[in-house]
Design a protein around this motif. Sequence first.
Motif, PDB file in Angstrom:
ATOM      1  N   UNK A 171       0.907  -1.195  -0.209  1.00 30.99           N
ATOM      2  CA  UNK A 171      -0.100   0.001  -0.080  1.00 30.99           C
ATOM      3  C   UNK A 171       0.823   1.337  -0.120  1.00 30.99           C
ATOM      4  N   UNK A 172       0.579   2.333  -0.692  1.00 29.04           N
ATOM      5  CA  UNK A 172       1.325   3.586  -0.881  1.00 29.04           C
ATOM      6  C   UNK A 172       0.355   4.509  -0.928  1.00 29.04           C
ATOM      7  N   UNK A 173       0.344   6.033  -0.449  1.00 27.36           N
ATOM      8  CA  UNK A 173      -0.225   6.842  -0.610  1.00 27.36           C
ATOM      9  C   UNK A 173       0.084   7.567  -1.752  1.00 27.36           C
ATOM     10  N   UNK A 174      -0.673   8.201  -2.495  1.00 28.68           N
ATOM     11  CA  UNK A 174      -0.543   9.220  -3.540  1.00 28.68           C
ATOM     12  C   UNK A 174      -1.523  10.492  -3.331  1.00 28.68           C
ATOM     13  N   UNK A 175      -1.104  11.451  -3.457  1.00 28.18           N
ATOM     14  CA  UNK A 175      -1.744  12.660  -2.934  1.00 28.18           C
ATOM     15  C   UNK A 175      -2.736  12.436  -1.908  1.00 28.18           C
ATOM     16  N   UNK A 176      -2.319  11.709  -0.868  1.00 28.54           N
ATOM     17  CA  UNK A 176      -3.279  11.449   0.349  1.00 28.54           C
ATOM     18  C   UNK A 176      -4.105  10.206   0.319  1.00 28.54           C
ATOM     19  N   UNK A 177      -4.281   9.625  -0.729  1.00 29.00           N
ATOM     20  CA  UNK A 177      -5.102   8.423  -1.233  1.00 29.00           C
ATOM     21  C   UNK A 177      -4.295   7.289  -1.169  1.00 29.00           C
ATOM     22  N   UNK A 178      -4.658   6.184  -0.291  1.00 28.16           N
ATOM     23  CA  UNK A 178      -3.958   5.013  -0.309  1.00 28.16           C
ATOM     24  C   UNK A 178      -4.318   4.203  -1.542  1.00 28.16           C
ATOM     25  N   UNK A 179      -3.189   3.608  -2.284  1.00 25.21           N
ATOM     26  CA  UNK A 179      -3.313   2.700  -3.417  1.00 25.21           C
ATOM     27  C   UNK A 179      -2.856   1.479  -3.163  1.00 25.21           C
ATOM     28  N   UNK A 180      -3.654   0.359  -3.596  1.00 26.62           N
ATOM     29  CA  UNK A 180      -2.839  -1.055  -3.405  1.00 26.62           C
ATOM     30  C   UNK A 180      -2.369  -1.386  -4.842  1.00 26.62           C
ATOM     31  N   UNK A 181      -1.371  -2.007  -4.530  1.00 25.78           N
ATOM     32  CA  UNK A 181      -0.635  -2.669  -5.785  1.00 25.78           C
ATOM     33  C   UNK A 181      -0.887  -4.099  -5.893  1.00 25.78           C
ATOM     34  N   UNK A 182      -1.864  -4.235  -7.111  1.00 30.96           N
ATOM     35  CA  UNK A 182      -2.449  -5.459  -7.449  1.00 30.96           C
ATOM     36  C   UNK A 182      -1.755  -5.857  -8.832  1.00 30.96           C
ATOM     37  N   UNK A 183      -1.807  -7.097  -9.247  1.00 25.37           N
ATOM     38  CA  UNK A 183      -1.340  -7.751 -10.473  1.00 25.37           C
ATOM     39  C   UNK A 183      -2.186  -8.593 -11.298  1.00 25.37           C
ATOM     40  N   UNK A 184      -2.447  -8.521 -12.657  1.00 25.07           N
ATOM     41  CA  UNK A 184      -2.955  -9.409 -13.238  1.00 25.07           C
ATOM     42  C   UNK A 184      -2.185 -10.511 -13.355  1.00 25.07           C
ATOM     43  N   UNK A 185      -2.846 -11.771 -12.885  1.00 29.46           N
ATOM     44  CA  UNK A 185      -1.991 -12.788 -12.822  1.00 29.46           C
ATOM     45  C   UNK A 185      -2.784 -14.023 -13.229  1.00 29.46           C
ATOM     46  N   UNK A 186      -2.161 -14.742 -13.942  1.00 27.60           N
ATOM     47  CA  UNK A 186      -2.679 -16.146 -14.440  1.00 27.60           C
ATOM     48  C   UNK A 186      -2.794 -17.474 -13.731  1.00 27.60           C
ATOM     49  N   UNK A 187      -3.713 -17.985 -13.169  1.00 26.48           N
ATOM     50  CA  UNK A 187      -3.668 -19.196 -12.413  1.00 26.48           C
ATOM     51  C   UNK A 187      -4.322 -20.147 -13.373  1.00 26.48           C
ATOM     52  N   UNK A 240      -4.425   0.623  -7.416  1.00 23.25           N
ATOM     53  CA  UNK A 240      -5.901   0.699  -7.559  1.00 23.25           C
ATOM     54  C   UNK A 240      -6.214   1.282  -6.110  1.00 23.25           C
ATOM     55  N   UNK A 241      -7.206   2.128  -6.041  1.00 26.88           N
ATOM     56  CA  UNK A 241      -7.747   2.559  -4.602  1.00 26.88           C
ATOM     57  C   UNK A 241      -8.607   1.788  -4.002  1.00 26.88           C
ATOM     58  N   UNK A 242      -8.884   2.148  -2.770  1.00 28.38           N
ATOM     59  CA  UNK A 242     -10.101   1.399  -2.002  1.00 28.38           C
ATOM     60  C   UNK A 242     -11.264   1.256  -2.787  1.00 28.38           C
ATOM     61  N   UNK A 243     -11.720   2.569  -3.363  1.00 22.73           N
ATOM     62  CA  UNK A 243     -12.961   2.675  -3.981  1.00 22.73           C
ATOM     63  C   UNK A 243     -13.127   1.967  -5.357  1.00 22.73           C
ATOM     64  N   UNK A 244     -11.757   1.922  -6.043  1.00 24.82           N
ATOM     65  CA  UNK A 244     -11.878   1.247  -7.284  1.00 24.82           C
ATOM     66  C   UNK A 244     -12.056  -0.230  -6.849  1.00 24.82           C
ATOM     67  N   UNK A 245     -11.106  -0.834  -5.950  1.00 20.97           N
ATOM     68  CA  UNK A 245     -11.445  -2.312  -5.720  1.00 20.97           C
ATOM     69  C   UNK A 245     -12.827  -2.567  -5.360  1.00 20.97           C
ATOM     70  N   UNK A 246     -13.458  -1.554  -4.586  1.00 20.72           N
ATOM     71  CA  UNK A 246     -14.779  -1.798  -4.050  1.00 20.72           C
ATOM     72  C   UNK A 246     -15.677  -1.968  -5.358  1.00 20.72           C
ATOM     73  N   UNK A 247     -15.502  -1.282  -6.544  1.00 24.69           N
ATOM     74  CA  UNK A 247     -16.259  -1.190  -7.747  1.00 24.69           C
ATOM     75  C   UNK A 247     -16.088  -2.738  -8.367  1.00 24.69           C
ATOM     76  N   UNK A 248     -14.727  -3.012  -8.438  1.00 16.21           N
ATOM     77  CA  UNK A 248     -14.396  -4.158  -8.860  1.00 16.21           C
ATOM     78  C   UNK A 248     -14.708  -5.591  -8.283  1.00 16.21           C
ATOM     79  N   UNK A 249     -14.853  -5.532  -7.025  1.00 12.72           N
ATOM     80  CA  UNK A 249     -15.426  -6.508  -6.410  1.00 12.72           C
ATOM     81  C   UNK A 249     -16.869  -6.868  -6.670  1.00 12.72           C
ATOM     82  N   UNK A 250     -17.625  -5.825  -7.359  1.00 10.06           N
ATOM     83  CA  UNK A 250     -18.864  -6.372  -7.805  1.00 10.06           C
ATOM     84  C   UNK A 250     -18.991  -7.029  -9.072  1.00 10.06           C
ATOM     85  N   UNK A 251     -17.696  -7.133  -9.507  1.00  8.30           N
ATOM     86  CA  UNK A 251     -17.447  -7.798 -11.188  1.00  8.30           C
ATOM     87  C   UNK A 251     -17.522  -9.527 -10.645  1.00  8.30           C
ATOM     88  N   UNK A 252     -17.854 -10.563 -11.424  1.00  9.43           N
ATOM     89  CA  UNK A 252     -17.618 -11.781 -11.164  1.00  9.43           C
ATOM     90  C   UNK A 252     -16.305 -11.948 -11.435  1.00  9.43           C
TER      91      UNK A 252
END
Lengths: 440, 440
Positions: free
Chosen positions: B85-101, B182-194
């Motif tokens: 996690x790292x803040x950019x302009x005061x907003x925490x961002x989470x570093x995620x990866x597009x990973x194949x399993x 990704x921000x927490x808000x963005x992750x929150x939106x993406x969690x709605x996708x299957x």
Amino acid sequence: MFRQTSEFTTWFAEQRRVQRHRVTPVRLDALDGWAAEPGTGNLRHRTGRFFTVEGVEVTTGRRVTPSWSQPIIVQPEHGVLGIVVREFDGVPHFLLQAKMEPGNINLLQLSPTVQATRSNYTRVHAGRAVPYLEHFLGPRRGRVLLDALQSEQGSWFLGKRNRNMIVEVTGDVPVLPGFCWLTAAQIGELLREDHLVNMDTRSVLAGLPWGRHGRPEAAVLDGADDTDRAAHTMAELIGHLTEVRAAHAVTRRRVPLNEVKGWSDNGAELRHEDGRYFTVIGVDVEADGREVARWSQPMLAPVGRGLIGFLARHLDGVPHLLAQIRTEAGSFDVAEFAPTVQCLPANHAHLPPGDRPRFLDAVRDAPDAARLLDVTHSEEGGRFHHAANRYTVVLDEDAPRDPGPGFVWLTPRQLADLVRVPGQVDVEARNLLTCLRWWR
Amino acid sequence: MFRQTSEFTTWFAEQRRVQRHRVTPVRLDALDGWAAEPGTGNLRHRTGRFFTVEGVEVTTGRRVTPSWSQPIIVQPEHGVLGIVVREFDGVPHFLLQAKMEPGNINLLQLSPTVQATRSNYTRVHAGRAVPYLEHFLGPRRGRVLLDALQSEQGSWFLGKRNRNMIVEVTGDVPVLPGFCWLTAAQIGELLREDHLVNMDTRSVLAGLPWGRHGRPEAAVLDGADDTDRAAHTMAELIGHLTEVRAAHAVTRRRVPLNEVKGWSDNGAELRHEDGRYFTVIGVDVEADGREVARWSQPMLAPVGRGLIGFLARHLDGVPHLLAQIRTEAGSFDVAEFAPTVQCLPANHAHLPPGDRPRFLDAVRDAPDAARLLDVTHSEEGGRFHHAANRYTVVLDEDAPRDPGPGFVWLTPRQLADLVRVPGQVDVEARNLLTCLRWWR
């Protein structure tokens, strides 16, 4: 109720008089109901119940003694160690009992309200019912202040855990013979006496919510225990523990007792070839005031007195204790938070100084003036025979701020919070924490 | 950074294009490097590494299905699941990866910054180094917000745990191909996708300290999450869990895979005689963007879609979730807090209604209007093939205040606090809690 400690002393002396018992050493090969199992040599009861003495082989990443095998007590069932609390005139009182255990120094010590193995309370012993058990099991129990499975001595027990409970009641509680109500302040005074407040009582009391009932927590240490100004957050402390648990440096394997190297059973007792660590002996017990009036059992008798101590210092004005993250042969989950030093010093006397446990000298050889507390207590007298440990906390403002791998600074309150979660803090640290929290 | 979700969608589509892979089913008896061990039939790699498929025999005190045996994955080593996690302009961002399993539906999903088995990062695979690992292991790591060993699916894994970590950094972090902030808000939106945010990401995010970074925690539930007004204290909640763990109702024994009753290996796959539960299949994998470009492995493929759901209601105005205290065949420590319902409904369809899991109907058949969230996610694609679960939370103000044995009401915040302690909350409950906490 006792208005003064002297009243307690009189009562306790009377308990010693009315509760008569005799503990007689017997040879292991003459122990009624117990025998070495053919093939493995494991020591077991003819019913297969209670507990067994088996072997364990351990490999660690440690530089000194990277691997060893040893006898160990296997007792998979969990008992109940429970204390009833009730307020009288606004002052909380704890219901303790003067209870005999065959391994106790002085035989009688102050035990929790209920101290019962599952065999006890499910009546495998065919003895009397366990009094007050209804406050801890079943639907009638009071308000639960603590109910957590906690580990016991990992150097002697294989993954043993007991249920540590504190239950607050409001209704009338009859005081049976041998039981008494004590305040926190009175317990604090009694903790200064050697071999009086037993291990199970000390273990359970460590889990009382911090600050509850207005206790002057860890008052022997100056300065406010301010978690926000502690050297580490709780997440970081748990992270230190996780690191050790995840490192895969420890492997453990159960082995037959007769394959444990360096140990031998001469018929009378099981002992280490160099006379170190402990022996396994047999005892016959005749008792009043117990569930069963007469029985025989093996016991583990440590060689020499142990040392259980915290180094303490202030970091940025906040009092801290130096915890070790320690793996024992029988640890339930690889490692737990432990005191700075936890050992039988005699086991290490033959080693060059650099190979002895870290901080052993600092804790053992500190001047009396630096000791915030210093007392000798017994370990559990149901399995251990005259197992005595010196419990001490040494204030050393020059102790290293960065203590190196396997050690971490935490505050007494952080340690108490960790105790309220199952399986993170070992029994030695819980016992010492109770001395520190209650000390008067 | 993505200013809008559509930018993420474009980036992710591009990742799908550049990370090419192919997963091909193969017969178990033709799986490169894997074979049934003579004698036991256990499925293992020729090196003895990675994992094995063995058998387990379980006896519980349950009325329905009191005992059974089943195949189970044994993988004693702990991996690292870590998010930077790292803040950019005061907003925490989470570093995620597009990973194949290989088992992922859609193959590519959003994984933690580091998702590596010990074999990965100690280079047993002889593959590339694991990027960003230095933030989680070793001396250079940042501020630890979470570092706890957490269990994974107890119905499929024997005592499996991984290290869940969140580390906050302040310095520059280069963004490698395939990674994104990704921000927490963005992750929150993406969690709605299957099938987009993978199981490991959901598991780790459940352990973020409550309220940190100003998250509107569990905002889909009305009312303040006031712990002081919760139905139970934390001590009582832990007490409920302790009761189950101490009851000794569960015994578990590892058995050779070829002694597991009702299951058979026809050479192509290992399956249950009634076609229930799961099958074990083999796959060949060819991949870009992985440590190793080509490998073969067995996978566990569940039969049908699972249901993971909480009943929710208000108690005295405070929102609560109904937790189950659940034992699985592979539970590390007897039982953990679980969602109200956690099962493959098809496994229970043949049973009379009274023998099906409690609250199954209430969670499955609730009207859409009562669902605070409803989404289908995948379980870990490294071991499980197309393992899909419906994650849902059903608001039911008529749910019983006293839910009966094995169930307990707690608040989302209490559940989050329990997640921050190792080993108390199962992976299904952690995953569902993340959906609930983050949902936008």
